[in-house]
Every structure is written in structure tokens, then in C-alpha cells.
Design a protein around this motif. Structure first.
Motif, PDB file in Angstrom:
ATOM      1  N   CYS A   3       0.852  -0.987   0.131  1.00  0.00           N
ATOM      2  CA  CYS A   3       0.049   0.088  -0.084  1.00  0.00           C
ATOM      3  C   CYS A   3       0.727   1.071   0.069  1.00  0.00           C
ATOM      4  O   CYS A   3       1.065   1.909   0.897  1.00  0.00           O
ATOM      5  N   ILE A   8       1.073   1.568  -6.105  1.00  0.00           N
ATOM      6  CA  ILE A   8      -0.301   1.840  -6.453  1.00  0.00           C
ATOM      7  C   ILE A   8      -0.387   3.016  -7.540  1.00  0.00           C
ATOM      8  O   ILE A   8      -1.166   3.052  -8.482  1.00  0.00           O
ATOM      9  N   CYS A   9       0.435   4.113  -7.211  1.00  0.00           N
ATOM     10  CA  CYS A   9       0.464   5.116  -8.141  1.00  0.00           C
ATOM     11  C   CYS A   9       1.798   5.418  -8.796  1.00  0.00           C
ATOM     12  O   CYS A   9       2.167   6.843  -8.927  1.00  0.00           O
ATOM     13  N   CYS A  17      -1.115   7.442   0.234  1.00  0.00           N
ATOM     14  CA  CYS A  17      -1.801   6.030   0.343  1.00  0.00           C
ATOM     15  C   CYS A  17      -1.654   5.890   2.104  1.00  0.00           C
ATOM     16  O   CYS A  17      -0.911   6.236   2.551  1.00  0.00           O
ATOM     17  N   TYR A  27      -5.956   2.683   1.141  1.00  0.00           N
ATOM     18  CA  TYR A  27      -6.587   3.439   0.336  1.00  0.00           C
ATOM     19  C   TYR A  27      -5.608   4.404  -0.247  1.00  0.00           C
ATOM     20  O   TYR A  27      -4.780   5.054   0.396  1.00  0.00           O
ATOM     21  N   CYS A  28      -5.784   4.629  -1.478  1.00  0.00           N
ATOM     22  CA  CYS A  28      -4.928   5.636  -2.111  1.00  0.00           C
ATOM     23  C   CYS A  28      -5.505   6.629  -2.859  1.00  0.00           C
ATOM     24  O   CYS A  28      -6.498   6.103  -3.506  1.00  0.00           O
ATOM     25  N   CYS A  30      -4.210   9.069  -6.274  1.00  0.00           N
ATOM     26  CA  CYS A  30      -3.299   9.468  -6.948  1.00  0.00           C
ATOM     27  C   CYS A  30      -3.688  10.724  -7.874  1.00  0.00           C
ATOM     28  O   CYS A  30      -4.790  10.524  -8.774  1.00  0.00           O
ATOM     29  N   ARG A  40      -7.209   8.852  -9.731  1.00  0.00           N
ATOM     30  CA  ARG A  40      -7.314   7.285  -9.467  1.00  0.00           C
ATOM     31  C   ARG A  40      -7.276   7.298  -7.919  1.00  0.00           C
ATOM     32  O   ARG A  40      -6.701   7.859  -7.344  1.00  0.00           O
ATOM     33  N   THR A  41      -8.336   6.537  -7.594  1.00  0.00           N
ATOM     34  CA  THR A  41      -8.211   5.928  -6.051  1.00  0.00           C
ATOM     35  C   THR A  41      -8.482   4.508  -6.069  1.00  0.00           C
ATOM     36  O   THR A  41      -8.786   3.951  -7.073  1.00  0.00           O
ATOM     37  N   LYS A  42      -7.827   3.967  -5.086  1.00  0.00           N
ATOM     38  CA  LYS A  42      -8.137   2.617  -4.735  1.00  0.00           C
ATOM     39  C   LYS A  42      -8.498   2.454  -3.488  1.00  0.00           C
ATOM     40  O   LYS A  42      -7.990   3.011  -2.498  1.00  0.00           O
ATOM     41  N   GLY A  43      -9.380   1.334  -3.086  1.00  0.00           N
ATOM     42  CA  GLY A  43      -9.796   1.161  -1.788  1.00  0.00           C
ATOM     43  C   GLY A  43     -11.008   2.109  -1.269  1.00  0.00           C
ATOM     44  O   GLY A  43     -11.557   2.622  -2.172  1.00  0.00           O
TER      45      GLY A  43
END
Length: 114
Positions: A3, A8-9, A17, A27-28, A30, A40-43
Motif C-alpha cells: 500500500c 499503486i500510483c 496512501c 486507500y490511495c 493518485c 485514481r483512487t483505490k480502496g
């Protein structure tokens, strides 16, 4: 699970992150300098994190004002960002620290409860 901004980014200019170690959620966000808003987001964004929540934080070149705004949404307490540092860029990696310590190491403060 990784993470980090590098994982991720990797292709983005600005990144933050957070990994909550209690539940392993990442959670990230970018961002690119050529785009408005999040690219961009993740999580799933964490919510209601307390001062003692154990976290891993990875940031790259993100304005302190943006980082403070993100963390404020995630915490159950108020975060203060010094006005003179609002536009300063933060690149930092913190591993297995209480959220309260991470906030201070990143250059912000916690407001006294009223």
C-alpha cells in the motif's frame, strides 16, 4: 499487500496512501499535475480513525493542504495545517505508527477537543 505510492500510483505525480493495520485496508489517491481532482483512487476510504489507530502512510509530492483535507475526512478528530506550509509538498513513508504520531511527523497538528 503493498500500500505505497510506488506500487499503486507509480505513474502519478502526487500520491497519498494509508494502510490501516488493524484491518489491513488500503486507500490511495493518485493525482497528476495535468488533471483536475483525483485521477485514481483505490480502496475504501477509512472513516472514524482514532488517534491511536496503527497506520502505514506513504506520500509523494502531495501538497500538505490536500493531505490534511484527506486525513481530516478519515479521522474522528480535527486536524490543523499550518498556513505557511499549506502548499509545501510532502514525500514521506511512515510504517506502523499511531495516527497521531503520523500527523505530527507529516507537519500537521491535532486540535484540542473543546
Amino acid at each position: 499487500m503493498s500500500c505505497t505510492c510506488d506500487e499503486i500510483c507509480a505513474t502519478y505525480d502526487h500520491c497519498a496512501c494509508i494502510l490501516t493495520l488493524d484491518d489491513g485496508k488500503c486507500y490511495c489517491i493518485c493525482q497528476s499535475v495535468y488533471a483536475e481532482g483525483p485521477r485514481r483512487t483505490k480502496g475504501v476510504e477509512p472513516r472514524g480513525l482514532g488517534r491511536e489507530a496503527r497506520v502505514q502512510v506513504s506520500t509523494r509530492n502531495i501538497p500538505l493542504s490536500d493531505l490534511g483535507a484527506l486525513l481530516a475526512k478519515w479521522c474522528d478528530f480535527e486536524i490543523l495545517v499550518p498556513a505557511r506550509a499549506l502548499e509545501s509538498k510532502v514525500t514521506e513513508t511512515l510504517t506502523n505508527v499511531p495516527l497521531e504520531s503520523a500527523i505530527k511527523e507529516l507537519g500537521m497538528m491535532i486540535a484540542d477537543p473543546q
